[in-house]
Write a protein that holds these residues in place. Structure first.
Motif, PDB file in Angstrom:
ATOM      1  N   GLU A  54       0.826  -1.205   0.000  1.00  0.00           N
ATOM      2  CA  GLU A  54       0.000   0.000   0.000  1.00  0.00           C
ATOM      3  C   GLU A  54       0.863   1.259   0.000  1.00  0.00           C
ATOM      4  O   GLU A  54       0.585   2.220  -0.713  1.00  0.00           O
ATOM      5  CB  GLU A  54      -0.952   0.019   1.199  1.00  0.00           C
ATOM      6  N   ALA A  55       1.910   1.255   0.804  1.00  0.00           N
ATOM      7  CA  ALA A  55       2.807   2.413   0.859  1.00  0.00           C
ATOM      8  C   ALA A  55       3.560   2.577  -0.459  1.00  0.00           C
ATOM      9  O   ALA A  55       3.765   3.710  -0.926  1.00  0.00           O
ATOM     10  CB  ALA A  55       3.781   2.279   2.025  1.00  0.00           C
ATOM     11  N   LEU A  56       3.964   1.472  -1.064  1.00  0.00           N
ATOM     12  CA  LEU A  56       4.624   1.551  -2.369  1.00  0.00           C
ATOM     13  C   LEU A  56       3.687   2.168  -3.402  1.00  0.00           C
ATOM     14  O   LEU A  56       4.118   2.975  -4.234  1.00  0.00           O
ATOM     15  CB  LEU A  56       5.074   0.164  -2.825  1.00  0.00           C
ATOM     16  N   ALA A  57       2.410   1.825  -3.326  1.00  0.00           N
ATOM     17  CA  ALA A  57       1.425   2.409  -4.241  1.00  0.00           C
ATOM     18  C   ALA A  57       1.246   3.900  -3.966  1.00  0.00           C
ATOM     19  O   ALA A  57       1.137   4.699  -4.909  1.00  0.00           O
ATOM     20  CB  ALA A  57       0.091   1.684  -4.106  1.00  0.00           C
ATOM     21  N   VAL A  59       3.505   5.937  -2.812  1.00  0.00           N
ATOM     22  CA  VAL A  59       4.698   6.607  -3.348  1.00  0.00           C
ATOM     23  C   VAL A  59       4.620   6.688  -4.873  1.00  0.00           C
ATOM     24  O   VAL A  59       4.926   7.726  -5.466  1.00  0.00           O
ATOM     25  CB  VAL A  59       5.984   5.884  -2.889  1.00  0.00           C
ATOM     26  N   ALA A  60       4.170   5.611  -5.513  1.00  0.00           N
ATOM     27  CA  ALA A  60       4.038   5.622  -6.976  1.00  0.00           C
ATOM     28  C   ALA A  60       3.037   6.684  -7.428  1.00  0.00           C
ATOM     29  O   ALA A  60       3.298   7.415  -8.399  1.00  0.00           O
ATOM     30  CB  ALA A  60       3.613   4.242  -7.476  1.00  0.00           C
ATOM     31  N   CYS A  64       3.907   9.948  -9.709  1.00  0.00           N
ATOM     32  CA  CYS A  64       3.179  10.185 -10.970  1.00  0.00           C
ATOM     33  C   CYS A  64       2.627  11.606 -11.043  1.00  0.00           C
ATOM     34  O   CYS A  64       2.498  12.164 -12.127  1.00  0.00           O
ATOM     35  CB  CYS A  64       2.028   9.198 -11.113  1.00  0.00           C
ATOM     36  N   HIS A  65       2.291  12.164  -9.875  1.00  0.00           N
ATOM     37  CA  HIS A  65       1.741  13.520  -9.824  1.00  0.00           C
ATOM     38  C   HIS A  65       2.814  14.575  -9.542  1.00  0.00           C
ATOM     39  O   HIS A  65       2.486  15.745  -9.357  1.00  0.00           O
ATOM     40  CB  HIS A  65       0.640  13.599  -8.758  1.00  0.00           C
ATOM     41  N   GLY A  66       4.081  14.172  -9.494  1.00  0.00           N
ATOM     42  CA  GLY A  66       5.158  15.134  -9.252  1.00  0.00           C
ATOM     43  C   GLY A  66       5.196  15.646  -7.820  1.00  0.00           C
ATOM     44  O   GLY A  66       5.719  16.725  -7.556  1.00  0.00           O
ATOM     45  N   ILE A  67       4.654  14.871  -6.904  1.00  0.00           N
ATOM     46  CA  ILE A  67       4.622  15.268  -5.488  1.00  0.00           C
ATOM     47  C   ILE A  67       5.930  14.832  -4.829  1.00  0.00           C
ATOM     48  O   ILE A  67       6.327  13.668  -4.958  1.00  0.00           O
ATOM     49  CB  ILE A  67       3.426  14.608  -4.771  1.00  0.00           C
ATOM     50  N   PRO A  68       6.595  15.736  -4.123  1.00  0.00           N
ATOM     51  CA  PRO A  68       7.830  15.350  -3.431  1.00  0.00           C
ATOM     52  C   PRO A  68       7.560  14.245  -2.408  1.00  0.00           C
ATOM     53  O   PRO A  68       6.562  14.286  -1.681  1.00  0.00           O
ATOM     54  CB  PRO A  68       8.284  16.628  -2.747  1.00  0.00           C
ATOM     55  N   VAL A  69       8.464  13.272  -2.338  1.00  0.00           N
ATOM     56  CA  VAL A  69       8.387  12.175  -1.377  1.00  0.00           C
ATOM     57  C   VAL A  69       9.585  12.309  -0.444  1.00  0.00           C
ATOM     58  O   VAL A  69      10.727  12.370  -0.895  1.00  0.00           O
ATOM     59  CB  VAL A  69       8.406  10.808  -2.100  1.00  0.00           C
ATOM     60  N   LYS A  70       9.308  12.368   0.862  1.00  0.00           N
ATOM     61  CA  LYS A  70      10.366  12.581   1.851  1.00  0.00           C
ATOM     62  C   LYS A  70      10.212  11.591   2.993  1.00  0.00           C
ATOM     63  O   LYS A  70       9.101  11.229   3.373  1.00  0.00           O
ATOM     64  CB  LYS A  70      10.296  14.007   2.423  1.00  0.00           C
TER      65      LYS A  70
END
Length: 75
Positions: A54-57, A59-60, A64-70
């Protein structure tokens, strides 16, 4: 605009911990019923997120939406 928190969500305890951390940091837990990803400004990840489908999804979707992941530093 909102900030979202993701992480391990496979067990009831993990989901509870995710919700608790989200509340402490003023974030929306990724397991919330509906997330409008177009309004998300950043996705924070807690340790162990790489082992949860679920967390991998989450992040994906963010990527895909160009949202920063931290990573969320727990101190």
């Amino acid at each position: 605009m909102i900030s979202v928190l993701t992480g391990p969500q496979g067990t009831e305890e993990q989901r509870g911990t995710l919700c608790e951390l989200a509340g402490l940091y003023g974030l929306l837990p990724a397991l919330a019923t509906r997330i409008d990803w177009l309004t998300v400004t950043v996705l924070y990840c807690v340790a162990g997120w790489q082992t949860c489908a679920e967390a991998l999804a989450d992040v994906a979707l963010a990527e895909c939406h160009g949202i920063p992941v931290k990573d969320l530093p727990l101190t």
